[in-house]
Design a protein around this motif. Structure first.
Motif, PDB file in Angstrom:
ATOM      1  N   VAL A 188     118.072  64.667  60.642  1.00 21.54           N
ATOM      2  CA  VAL A 188     117.569  64.943  59.051  1.00 21.54           C
ATOM      3  C   VAL A 188     118.897  65.169  58.280  1.00 21.54           C
ATOM      4  O   VAL A 188     119.472  66.081  58.678  1.00 21.54           O
ATOM      5  N   THR A 189     119.147  64.469  57.427  1.00 21.71           N
ATOM      6  CA  THR A 189     120.307  64.770  56.424  1.00 21.71           C
ATOM      7  C   THR A 189     119.983  65.065  55.085  1.00 21.71           C
ATOM      8  O   THR A 189     118.904  64.791  54.775  1.00 21.71           O
ATOM      9  N   GLY A 190     120.816  65.630  54.249  1.00 20.72           N
ATOM     10  CA  GLY A 190     120.627  66.242  53.265  1.00 20.72           C
ATOM     11  C   GLY A 190     120.193  67.522  52.885  1.00 20.72           C
ATOM     12  O   GLY A 190     119.416  68.165  53.993  1.00 20.72           O
ATOM     13  N   SER A 191     120.056  68.150  51.653  1.00 12.68           N
ATOM     14  CA  SER A 191     119.523  69.546  51.863  1.00 12.68           C
ATOM     15  C   SER A 191     117.960  69.575  51.766  1.00 12.68           C
ATOM     16  O   SER A 191     117.359  68.489  51.123  1.00 12.68           O
ATOM     17  N   THR A 192     117.273  70.614  52.493  1.00  9.07           N
ATOM     18  CA  THR A 192     115.983  70.565  52.441  1.00  9.07           C
ATOM     19  C   THR A 192     115.564  71.880  51.978  1.00  9.07           C
ATOM     20  O   THR A 192     114.578  72.222  52.036  1.00  9.07           O
ATOM     21  N   GLY A 193     116.605  72.654  51.306  1.00  4.02           N
ATOM     22  CA  GLY A 193     116.041  74.078  50.920  1.00  4.02           C
ATOM     23  C   GLY A 193     115.846  74.138  49.374  1.00  4.02           C
ATOM     24  O   GLY A 193     115.523  75.386  49.109  1.00  4.02           O
ATOM     25  N   GLY A 194     115.686  73.088  48.807  1.00  6.80           N
ATOM     26  CA  GLY A 194     115.218  73.458  47.412  1.00  6.80           C
ATOM     27  C   GLY A 194     113.993  74.053  47.104  1.00  6.80           C
ATOM     28  O   GLY A 194     113.882  74.808  45.997  1.00  6.80           O
ATOM     29  N   ALA A 195     113.017  73.922  47.925  1.00  4.37           N
ATOM     30  CA  ALA A 195     111.924  74.571  47.651  1.00  4.37           C
ATOM     31  C   ALA A 195     111.715  75.966  47.922  1.00  4.37           C
ATOM     32  O   ALA A 195     110.836  76.685  47.795  1.00  4.37           O
ATOM     33  N   PHE A 196     112.723  76.610  48.667  1.00  6.44           N
ATOM     34  CA  PHE A 196     112.841  78.062  48.975  1.00  6.44           C
ATOM     35  C   PHE A 196     113.833  78.547  47.683  1.00  6.44           C
ATOM     36  O   PHE A 196     113.764  79.971  48.042  1.00  6.44           O
ATOM     37  N   ALA A 212     118.212  74.909  34.128  1.00  8.21           N
ATOM     38  CA  ALA A 212     118.508  73.665  34.799  1.00  8.21           C
ATOM     39  C   ALA A 212     117.575  73.013  35.346  1.00  8.21           C
ATOM     40  O   ALA A 212     117.888  71.749  34.979  1.00  8.21           O
ATOM     41  N   ARG A 213     116.876  73.249  35.852  1.00  7.34           N
ATOM     42  CA  ARG A 213     115.666  72.440  36.628  1.00  7.34           C
ATOM     43  C   ARG A 213     114.931  71.813  35.626  1.00  7.34           C
ATOM     44  O   ARG A 213     114.376  70.507  35.566  1.00  7.34           O
ATOM     45  N   ASN A 214     114.450  72.602  34.353  1.00  2.42           N
ATOM     46  CA  ASN A 214     113.816  72.081  33.311  1.00  2.42           C
ATOM     47  C   ASN A 214     114.368  70.822  32.456  1.00  2.42           C
ATOM     48  O   ASN A 214     114.013  70.201  31.907  1.00  2.42           O
ATOM     49  N   ARG A 215     115.707  71.114  32.447  1.00  2.00           N
ATOM     50  CA  ARG A 215     116.685  70.190  31.810  1.00  2.00           C
ATOM     51  C   ARG A 215     117.082  68.813  32.633  1.00  2.00           C
ATOM     52  O   ARG A 215     117.903  68.094  32.450  1.00  2.00           O
ATOM     53  N   HIS A 216     116.397  68.851  34.070  1.00  2.00           N
ATOM     54  CA  HIS A 216     116.762  67.860  35.103  1.00  2.00           C
ATOM     55  C   HIS A 216     118.216  67.814  35.457  1.00  2.00           C
ATOM     56  O   HIS A 216     118.554  66.786  35.598  1.00  2.00           O
ATOM     57  N   ALA A 217     118.927  68.940  35.339  1.00  2.00           N
ATOM     58  CA  ALA A 217     120.331  68.726  35.920  1.00  2.00           C
ATOM     59  C   ALA A 217     120.253  68.568  37.405  1.00  2.00           C
ATOM     60  O   ALA A 217     119.595  68.929  38.131  1.00  2.00           O
ATOM     61  N   GLN A 253     118.427  69.792  41.120  1.00  2.00           N
ATOM     62  CA  GLN A 253     117.440  69.118  41.847  1.00  2.00           C
ATOM     63  C   GLN A 253     117.869  68.827  43.282  1.00  2.00           C
ATOM     64  O   GLN A 253     117.314  68.605  44.116  1.00  2.00           O
ATOM     65  N   ALA A 254     119.155  68.610  43.102  1.00  2.00           N
ATOM     66  CA  ALA A 254     119.672  68.214  44.714  1.00  2.00           C
ATOM     67  C   ALA A 254     120.369  69.267  45.437  1.00  2.00           C
ATOM     68  O   ALA A 254     120.707  69.041  46.448  1.00  2.00           O
ATOM     69  N   HIS A 255     121.115  70.263  44.690  1.00  2.00           N
ATOM     70  CA  HIS A 255     121.984  71.033  45.467  1.00  2.00           C
ATOM     71  C   HIS A 255     121.728  72.505  45.029  1.00  2.00           C
ATOM     72  O   HIS A 255     122.486  73.407  45.178  1.00  2.00           O
ATOM     73  N   ALA A 256     120.421  72.730  44.686  1.00  2.00           N
ATOM     74  CA  ALA A 256     120.096  74.066  44.359  1.00  2.00           C
ATOM     75  C   ALA A 256     120.013  75.138  45.377  1.00  2.00           C
ATOM     76  O   ALA A 256     120.704  76.343  45.153  1.00  2.00           O
ATOM     77  N   PHE A 257     119.737  74.919  46.656  1.00  2.00           N
ATOM     78  CA  PHE A 257     119.802  75.727  47.710  1.00  2.00           C
ATOM     79  C   PHE A 257     121.539  76.156  48.281  1.00  2.00           C
ATOM     80  O   PHE A 257     121.769  77.306  48.274  1.00  2.00           O
ATOM     81  N   HIS A 258     122.329  75.104  47.839  1.00  2.00           N
ATOM     82  CA  HIS A 258     123.405  75.508  48.267  1.00  2.00           C
ATOM     83  C   HIS A 258     124.121  76.359  47.164  1.00  2.00           C
ATOM     84  O   HIS A 258     124.876  77.445  47.492  1.00  2.00           O
TER      85      HIS A 258
END
Length: 239
Positions: A99-107, A171-176, A180-185
């Motif tokens: 599995v590649t890419g970030s999976t932590g956004g939901a946390f 930022a999420r509400n503004r679709h930054a 969306q892609a790197h929030a966990f990092h």
């Protein structure tokens, strides 16, 4: 100096409240952005969450206990250790399953909420919690029962993560893209950086120069966040 009522059991009350608030934040985030949770479900399986939970549990108790080792064997747990352990468990699982890419956004939001609330329990548990700050003459210093004015480092950390959570939501509400892609990092970098600073205001014994165990751990978390963010960004660009 502000005198605070303290009790050792406040730590457990704070943990319970933190878990409750973090669960509520997870539920809200799932309702607000259901595609995020659906994407996580498609890319993982129960083993992912097992690796996350076991890694967090092991990291929390190993790091927390080692941090107090110079004062004798005192079983303890650590938020920073739990985060590092969870990351280790998840990254090993992802590597094993391709599995590649970030999976932590939901946390992101649940973790920030849990830390911000849980640190209140650390503060009001007083000196036995061993998370107190060093003495200071600042007007917002706190008395945790020994008459010594101290930095409320627990509030510093809680406020820092609450501010990051607010920035993330905006930022999420503004679709930054980063949200969306790197929030966990981003969260790992911010958490570790602010924690690195506050560690200079804590009485943990140094291991390397002026740096204690948590300094070293946070340095590793910062490196992880930057390297994995750049790696995922490069993968996105190539795709």
């Amino acid at each position: 100096m502000i005198e605070l009522p303290t009790h050792p059991l406040a730590h457990y009350a704070g943990d319970l409240l933190a878990w409750t608030c973090a669960s509520a934040a997870a539920w809200w985030q799932h309702r607000r952005w259901p595609a995020q949770a659906q994407s996580l479900a498609r890319r993982t399986e129960p083993g992912y969450f097992m690796a996350l939970a076991l890694g967090a549990l092991a990291g929390a108790w190993i790091v927390g206990t080692l941090a107090l080792a110079p004062r004798g064997f005192v079983p303890s747990h650590s938020i920073a250790g739990a985060l590092a352990g969870a990351i280790t468990g998840v990254e090993l699982w992802k590597w094993r399953h391709g599995v590649t890419g970030s999976t932590g956004g939901a946390f992101v939001l649940p973790i920030c909420t849990g830390i911000a609330v849980g640190r209140l329990g650390c503060l009001f548990s007083g000196l036995p919690d061993m998370t107190f700050g060093t003495p200071t003459a600042l007007p917002w210093s706190v008395d945790l029962g020994d008459g010594v004015p101290r930095h409320p480092v627990q509030l510093y950390e809680g406020l820092a993560m609450a501010l990051f959570a607010m920035a993330y939501l905006r930022a999420r509400n503004r679709h930054a893209h980063w949200a969306q892609a790197h929030a966990f990092h981003a969260m790992v970098i911010v958490y570790a950086a602010q924690r690195f600073v506050w560690e200079f205001l804590k009485p943990y014994p140094p291991l390397v120069g002026p740096f204690n165990l948590f300094h070293l751990l946070c340095g590793g978390l910062i490196a992880y966040g930057i390297i994995w963010w750049r790696r995922d960004h490069a993968r996105e660009s190539a795709a």
